[in-house]
Design a protein around this motif. Structure first.
Motif, PDB file in Angstrom:
ATOM      1  N   LEU A 154     -36.810 -31.777   1.471  1.00 48.22           N
ATOM      2  CA  LEU A 154     -35.369 -32.153   1.243  1.00 48.22           C
ATOM      3  C   LEU A 154     -34.442 -30.812   1.922  1.00 48.22           C
ATOM      4  O   LEU A 154     -35.138 -29.760   2.351  1.00 48.22           O
ATOM      5  N   PRO A 155     -33.155 -31.325   2.049  1.00 51.71           N
ATOM      6  CA  PRO A 155     -32.307 -30.254   2.743  1.00 51.71           C
ATOM      7  C   PRO A 155     -32.367 -29.051   1.753  1.00 51.71           C
ATOM      8  O   PRO A 155     -32.394 -29.013   0.457  1.00 51.71           O
ATOM      9  N   LEU A 156     -32.518 -27.860   2.579  1.00 53.54           N
ATOM     10  CA  LEU A 156     -32.702 -26.823   1.643  1.00 53.54           C
ATOM     11  C   LEU A 156     -31.534 -26.108   0.877  1.00 53.54           C
ATOM     12  O   LEU A 156     -30.256 -26.282   1.334  1.00 53.54           O
ATOM     13  N   HIS A 157     -31.627 -25.313  -0.081  1.00 52.66           N
ATOM     14  CA  HIS A 157     -30.508 -25.102  -0.784  1.00 52.66           C
ATOM     15  C   HIS A 157     -29.700 -23.972  -0.530  1.00 52.66           C
ATOM     16  O   HIS A 157     -28.535 -23.867  -0.666  1.00 52.66           O
ATOM     17  N   MET A 194     -40.850 -33.657  -2.283  1.00 56.19           N
ATOM     18  CA  MET A 194     -41.301 -32.271  -2.655  1.00 56.19           C
ATOM     19  C   MET A 194     -42.701 -32.183  -2.437  1.00 56.19           C
ATOM     20  O   MET A 194     -43.150 -31.193  -2.135  1.00 56.19           O
ATOM     21  N   MET A 195     -43.766 -32.964  -2.777  1.00 58.93           N
ATOM     22  CA  MET A 195     -45.211 -32.867  -2.851  1.00 58.93           C
ATOM     23  C   MET A 195     -45.679 -33.976  -1.889  1.00 58.93           C
ATOM     24  O   MET A 195     -47.165 -33.793  -1.779  1.00 58.93           O
ATOM     25  N   GLY A 196     -44.998 -34.905  -1.509  1.00 59.56           N
ATOM     26  CA  GLY A 196     -45.462 -35.807  -0.355  1.00 59.56           C
ATOM     27  C   GLY A 196     -45.808 -35.161   0.695  1.00 59.56           C
ATOM     28  O   GLY A 196     -45.919 -34.360   1.273  1.00 59.56           O
ATOM     29  N   PHE A 197     -46.403 -36.002   1.763  1.00 61.53           N
ATOM     30  CA  PHE A 197     -46.861 -35.676   3.219  1.00 61.53           C
ATOM     31  C   PHE A 197     -46.181 -36.442   4.114  1.00 61.53           C
ATOM     32  O   PHE A 197     -45.934 -37.697   3.887  1.00 61.53           O
ATOM     33  N   SER A 198     -45.772 -35.994   5.558  1.00 62.14           N
ATOM     34  CA  SER A 198     -45.432 -36.902   6.524  1.00 62.14           C
ATOM     35  C   SER A 198     -46.452 -37.738   7.188  1.00 62.14           C
ATOM     36  O   SER A 198     -47.503 -37.061   7.589  1.00 62.14           O
ATOM     37  N   LEU A 199     -46.044 -38.980   7.300  1.00 58.10           N
ATOM     38  CA  LEU A 199     -47.098 -39.905   8.205  1.00 58.10           C
ATOM     39  C   LEU A 199     -46.699 -39.715   9.690  1.00 58.10           C
ATOM     40  O   LEU A 199     -45.711 -39.848  10.061  1.00 58.10           O
ATOM     41  N   GLU A 247     -31.427 -36.917   4.903  1.00 55.68           N
ATOM     42  CA  GLU A 247     -32.331 -36.804   3.693  1.00 55.68           C
ATOM     43  C   GLU A 247     -33.306 -35.475   4.060  1.00 55.68           C
ATOM     44  O   GLU A 247     -33.519 -35.058   2.974  1.00 55.68           O
ATOM     45  N   THR A 248     -34.126 -35.580   4.952  1.00 55.53           N
ATOM     46  CA  THR A 248     -35.049 -34.748   5.216  1.00 55.53           C
ATOM     47  C   THR A 248     -35.033 -33.926   6.439  1.00 55.53           C
ATOM     48  O   THR A 248     -35.670 -34.215   7.700  1.00 55.53           O
ATOM     49  N   PRO A 249     -34.066 -32.760   6.710  1.00 51.24           N
ATOM     50  CA  PRO A 249     -33.695 -32.238   8.073  1.00 51.24           C
ATOM     51  C   PRO A 249     -35.132 -31.642   8.578  1.00 51.24           C
ATOM     52  O   PRO A 249     -35.771 -31.585   7.852  1.00 51.24           O
ATOM     53  N   GLN A 250     -34.825 -31.284   9.668  1.00 49.63           N
ATOM     54  CA  GLN A 250     -35.805 -30.262  10.533  1.00 49.63           C
ATOM     55  C   GLN A 250     -36.032 -29.162   9.724  1.00 49.63           C
ATOM     56  O   GLN A 250     -35.114 -28.582   9.123  1.00 49.63           O
ATOM     57  N   ALA A 251     -37.247 -28.763   9.635  1.00 46.38           N
ATOM     58  CA  ALA A 251     -37.304 -27.293   9.391  1.00 46.38           C
ATOM     59  C   ALA A 251     -36.582 -26.341  10.064  1.00 46.38           C
ATOM     60  O   ALA A 251     -36.843 -26.191  11.088  1.00 46.38           O
ATOM     61  N   PRO A 252     -35.668 -25.483   9.335  1.00 43.40           N
ATOM     62  CA  PRO A 252     -35.101 -24.417  10.170  1.00 43.40           C
ATOM     63  C   PRO A 252     -36.091 -23.384  10.319  1.00 43.40           C
ATOM     64  O   PRO A 252     -36.981 -23.288   9.774  1.00 43.40           O
ATOM     65  N   ALA A 254     -40.265 -23.079  -1.981  1.00 40.36           N
ATOM     66  CA  ALA A 254     -39.870 -23.111  -0.664  1.00 40.36           C
ATOM     67  C   ALA A 254     -38.250 -23.845  -0.592  1.00 40.36           C
ATOM     68  O   ALA A 254     -37.533 -23.485   0.250  1.00 40.36           O
ATOM     69  N   GLN A 255     -38.116 -24.666  -1.644  1.00 38.54           N
ATOM     70  CA  GLN A 255     -36.917 -25.364  -1.565  1.00 38.54           C
ATOM     71  C   GLN A 255     -35.609 -24.453  -1.870  1.00 38.54           C
ATOM     72  O   GLN A 255     -34.618 -24.522  -1.311  1.00 38.54           O
ATOM     73  N   VAL A 256     -36.057 -23.109  -2.398  1.00 36.86           N
ATOM     74  CA  VAL A 256     -34.798 -22.335  -2.753  1.00 36.86           C
ATOM     75  C   VAL A 256     -34.721 -21.213  -1.776  1.00 36.86           C
ATOM     76  O   VAL A 256     -33.765 -20.161  -1.647  1.00 36.86           O
ATOM     77  N   CYS A 257     -35.735 -20.831  -0.927  1.00 34.67           N
ATOM     78  CA  CYS A 257     -35.901 -19.937  -0.093  1.00 34.67           C
ATOM     79  C   CYS A 257     -34.914 -19.552   0.783  1.00 34.67           C
ATOM     80  O   CYS A 257     -34.492 -20.493   1.801  1.00 34.67           O
ATOM     81  N   PRO A 258     -33.858 -18.526   0.622  1.00 33.47           N
ATOM     82  CA  PRO A 258     -33.053 -18.600   1.814  1.00 33.47           C
ATOM     83  C   PRO A 258     -33.409 -18.097   3.288  1.00 33.47           C
ATOM     84  O   PRO A 258     -32.877 -18.331   4.233  1.00 33.47           O
TER      85      PRO A 258
END
Lengths: 347, 549
Positions: free
Chosen positions: A11-14, B345-350, B371-376, B427-431
């Protein structure tokens, strides 16, 4: 069809480091404006010099260390260090004070330890302490706050004083500067004045030092906003202010003549700046929930001890650095209870 | 006999940590649940569950029927595999399977014949609720049923609390907490009766005293459907409790905590508290198998995301390639950027859409970049401890990261790495955008491989020591024998002469052999005269000693 892959979560990060830093800088605005209003142009010069030096020093060090310069500068942490140090410096101090302090903060306290995330000590406070130990005279050059019947320097006079060390013909260094309320309290209590007599001094305001009280209110507002936006955790400011309040209340009740009131301590000097912006620097603070409470409480108590019995009128910087030293141990001793385990030590 | 009493909370509790995430379930719930078509080819992996892979019972060329057993389970923790439709086995071999690594594994490939002809039913039970729990477990096992919530643990094992354990509470997990996934909700809305029947069977098999359905409070339709059935059915004692919607409330341990306030011990199982937890989908699968005789050959899969035209929930045959499901939902949109199996959150990419949906596939998320951006890019950790606040396991994610990064695998276990459920909240909240979960998975894998290496070398050391002991023993025995022999032997006359003669004979033999080998011309059978002349000339030159070429 083929697709790019990467690891979860997707998901887009918070949140974002630079947004976090921007938020903290924004929260500094009310306090900084109050400081500017009461203490004049020198505040702005300090901010500009310190911020500029911080950015240049950070860029140079990143270059030397072979790290990405632009991307790292973008995180805003160096700028924030510069601003925090700039806000702590006496507005009439010569320009090189801000330069030396910021250089030490960024080069030694931050980059030599590995840059953002790796500094065990709060860089701005390291810079501040280096200055106050090395240049005690220059670090007392606070002008009288706006609204007090004293000589106030205008823009050009301040410029000349800060950058050329030249005073207007009709002024002396003593006539354009003034002891801070914390300073006054320290000396006068030493001279056996009672707290009531000290408070009667025109340099004191409604509940603390004239001007200083509003500066602290400004930082308090900014801090509360930061907490509401979840940029900082409540534990460190709450326990720091709480412990400072209670320890000063204890001595105030015991002997109201020889000790400053709790409200005076909460709204004097760098209390609010320290509680919400300095002590909450995550890199050098304790990180567990319980640990943050101990950490904040330690800073509050040490601040009071240094202010009351130490050799310096203000103790925030020393208190923060001392607790920085203790932070890893505090973290180690205060692990959270892991889900499904009865106590934290159980393994 | 262990008798644990579990008390349900009157007010469900908020789980520690966790995140509020946008549900994004409405997109796929606009259309009712429908059956997806049978694809031309089914790729049925032999390992779709936790435990040993199934062993194929069919060969290439065999004709199979829908529901026919095509691979049997070799062990207790395992599950058999059935043909999802009728057709011909055209290949048995390695094909891409759903796995984060994108690996290939053994699959049975069936070219379907479109007739969808069913095999004779061997699973149906009469009077299930009077049957012996052992028989029920056997049928559930034969039906190939595994936990459909995602982990895929063989259900029959979880229906067996063991001889000295009693089950006080059966928790039915209907708290579908991950965003986008709505397969359980769709199932609850369209087949609530099947779920309830399955729950009755489970309760009977487990002798559970209480049953509770734990559901997130953001699914009013599903709650209404199930509650309606509960109200209508005579059987009481099944309660439904909505729990606060917060990710990951659907984790087994988290849901049990929300409902009972009890914490499953670290490294323990719910049964340690007298609790067993099953997914709603699993309950429905059990009812299908035991009441209608259909093994686990299909499941509900959510196909959703901005990358697919008509998001929907589909009843999907196990082994259907993802591409066929996307086709079923109107195909990709232009926004398609990434294909996920499971939730975000817990799935994996195909890597590819030829990968089949299996028993544990709850969702295909055809996601856009929005919906699922590139990992910054990641920055250093600033120890903000936002991760500490959201960790549902009460860990210090920043410390785990520190030690994983430093490869300090001892210290990281002091910080309870193995209590991490990899929910991804940190990981979702990590600035600093650090892919924390990836670090934890890395550390876990390293520790596992170190552990197995350690066991291996321990074994080798033991073997080596045994060998040394054995050699020592043998040496001793030999020496004893020799000493005995020496004592018993006495020098005889004429011994020396015989030996001399033997040596002479041996030398003779060696000489003869050498002579035989010295002439070694080969392929000289049919040489022309010219060639023979050349050879003679060469031989002459050689014997005359001139070194000319």
């Amino acid at each position: 069809m083929e697709f790019p892959t990467r690891s979860s979560p997707y998901l887009p990060l918070h949140s974002d480091l630079s947004r976090l830093m921007q938020r903290v800088m924004l929260a500094l605005v009310p306090g900084a404006l109050a400081l500017l209003w009461f203490f004049g142009w020198g505040v702005l010069f300090n901010l500009l010099i310190a911020a500029g030096t911080a950015l240049l020093a950070e860029a140079a060090m990143l270059q030397l260390r072979g790290r990405p310069v632009r991307a790292t500068l973008h995180d805003g942490s160096a700028l924030l260090t510069g601003l925090l140090l700039g806000l702590s410096l006496p507005p009439l101090a010569p320009w090189w004070i801000a330069v030396v302090g910021t250089l030490f903060a960024i080069v030694v306290a931050k980059q030599l330890y590995g840059g953002i995330g790796y500094n065990p000590f709060n860089p701005a406070m390291v810079g501040f302490v280096v200055l106050i130990i090395s240049f005690p005279l220059q670090m007392t050059l606070w002008p009288p706050p706006q609204g007090i019947d004293a000589q106030v320097l205008g823009l050009t006079d301040t410029l000349r004083l800060v950058f050329a060390g030249a005073l207007p013909a009709d002024a002396s260094l003593d006539s354009v500067t003034m002891a801070t309320p914390l300073d006054i309290t320290k000396t006068r209590i030493g001279l056996n004045y009672t707290w009531g007599e000290i408070l009667a001094d025109p340099r004191f305001g409604a509940f603390a030092g004239h001007g200083w009280e509003w500066v602290n209110v400004g930082f308090l507002f900014g801090g509360i906003w930061l907490w509401q936006r979840r940029a900082i955790h409540w534990q460190i400011p709450a326990s720091m202010l709480g412990s400072l309040f209670f320890i000063s209340l204890f001595f105030y009740i015991a002997d109201a003549d020889s000790f400053g009131s709790p409200i005076f301590h909460l709204f004097s000097g760098a209390t609010m700046l320290g509680a919400f912006f300095i002590a909450t620097d995550p890199v050098s603070a304790a990180t567990t929930r319980r640990g943050r409470l101990y950490y904040g409480a330690g800073i509050g108590i040490l601040t009071y001890v240094i202010r009351t019995w130490g050799g310096y009128p203000e103790g925030i910087a020393f208190a923060v650095l001392l607790m920085n030293m203790a932070a890893p141990t505090i973290d180690y001793l205060t692990p959270p209870r892991v889900f499904g385990r009865r106590d934290p030590e159980e393994s | 006999m262990q008798c644990l009493m579990v008390t349900l909370l009157s007010q469900p509790r908020r789980i520690p940590g966790g995140l509020r995430l946008d549900a994004n379930k409405a997109q796929s719930l606009q259309q009712p649940l429908r059956a997806a078509g049978v694809p031309e080819r089914l790729y049925i992996p032999l390992s779709q569950h936790i435990g040993d892979a199934a062993e194929p019972l069919v060969e290439v060329g065999d004709r199979v029927l829908k529901g026919q057993l095509i691979a049997r389970s070799p062990g207790y923790i395992s599950a058999p595999v059935h043909a999802s439709s009728s057709g011909e086995v055209v290949a048995i071999g390695d094909y891409p399977v759903p796995h984060p690594s994108g690996m290939q594994a053994a699959c049975i490939v069936i070219a379907t014949d479109g007739r969808d002809q069913a095999a004779a039913d061997q699973l149906r039970m009469e009077n299930v609720l009077q049957a012996d729990p052992a028989d029920i477990r056997q049928r559930v096992r034969d039906a190939g049923i595994v936990g459909l919530g995602g982990a895929g643990f063989p259900t029959s094992v979880k229906l067996n609390p063991g001889p000295d354990r009693e089950v006080d509470l059966l928790v039915i997990n209907a708290a579908e907490c991950e965003p986008y996934i709505s397969c359980d909700e769709a199932l609850m809305c369209s087949r609530p009766w099947e779920i309830l029947e399955g729950i009755h069977i489970m309760r009977h098999a487990l002798h559970a005293r209480q049953v509770v359905i734990g559901i997130e409070d953001n699914m009013p339709n599903a709650i209404q459907c199930l509650q309606h059935c509960l109200d209508e059915s005579e059987e009481t004692g099944i309660r439904m409790i909505p729990v606060p919607t917060i990710y990951p409330a659907g984790g087994e341990k988290q849901l049990i905590y929300a409902l009972t306030g009890e914490e499953v011990p670290s490294q323990g199982l719910p049964i340690d508290l007298g609790i067993v937890c099953h997914n709603v989908g699993t309950a429905a699968a059990i009812a299908r198998a035991l009441l209608q005789g259909e093994p686990l050959i299909s499941r509900v899969v959510t196909v959703t995301g901005e990358g697919v035209r008509q998001p929907a929930n589909l009843e999907v045959r196990i082994g259907t390639p993802v591409a066929a499901l996307i086709e079923e939902c109107g195909g990709y949109t232009d926004a398609i950027a990434r294909l996920l199996m499971g939730g975000p959150m817990m799935g994996f990419s195909l890597r590819s859409d030829t990968i089949p949906a299996i028993k544990t596939t709850n969702c295909i998320l055809a996601a856009s970049y929005r919906e699922t951006p590139q990992a910054p890019p990641a920055s250093p950790c600033i120890r903000c401890s936002d991760c500490v606040d959201v960790c549902p396991a009460g860990l210090l994610p920043q410390q785990l990261y520190w030690y994983a990064h430093a490869r300090n695998f001892d210290r990281i276990q002091d910080y309870h790495l193995f209590d991490c459920i990899e929910c991804g909240c940190c990981a979702q909240v990590c600035p600093s955008h650090i892919p924390l979960v990836q670090y934890y998975r890395f550390a876990k894998t390293e520790i596992w491989s170190l552990e197995s290496e350690r066991q291996f070398s321990e074994l080798a050391r033991q073997r080596h020591e045994f060998r040394l002991q054995r050699l020592e023993r043998e040496k001793k025995a030999l020496e004893e024998r020799r000493a005995k022999a020496r004592k018993s032997l006495k020098p005889k006359a004429g011994d020396a002469d015989a030996k001399q003669a033997e040596i002479a004979a041996a030398l003779q033999r060696v000489k003869a052999k050498k002579a035989e080998q010295s002439v070694q011309a080969r392929n000289t059978g049919d040489l022309t005269e010219q060639q023979q002349a050349d050879i003679a000339a060469i031989e002459r030159r050689r014997s005359s000693g001139s070194g000319q070429p």
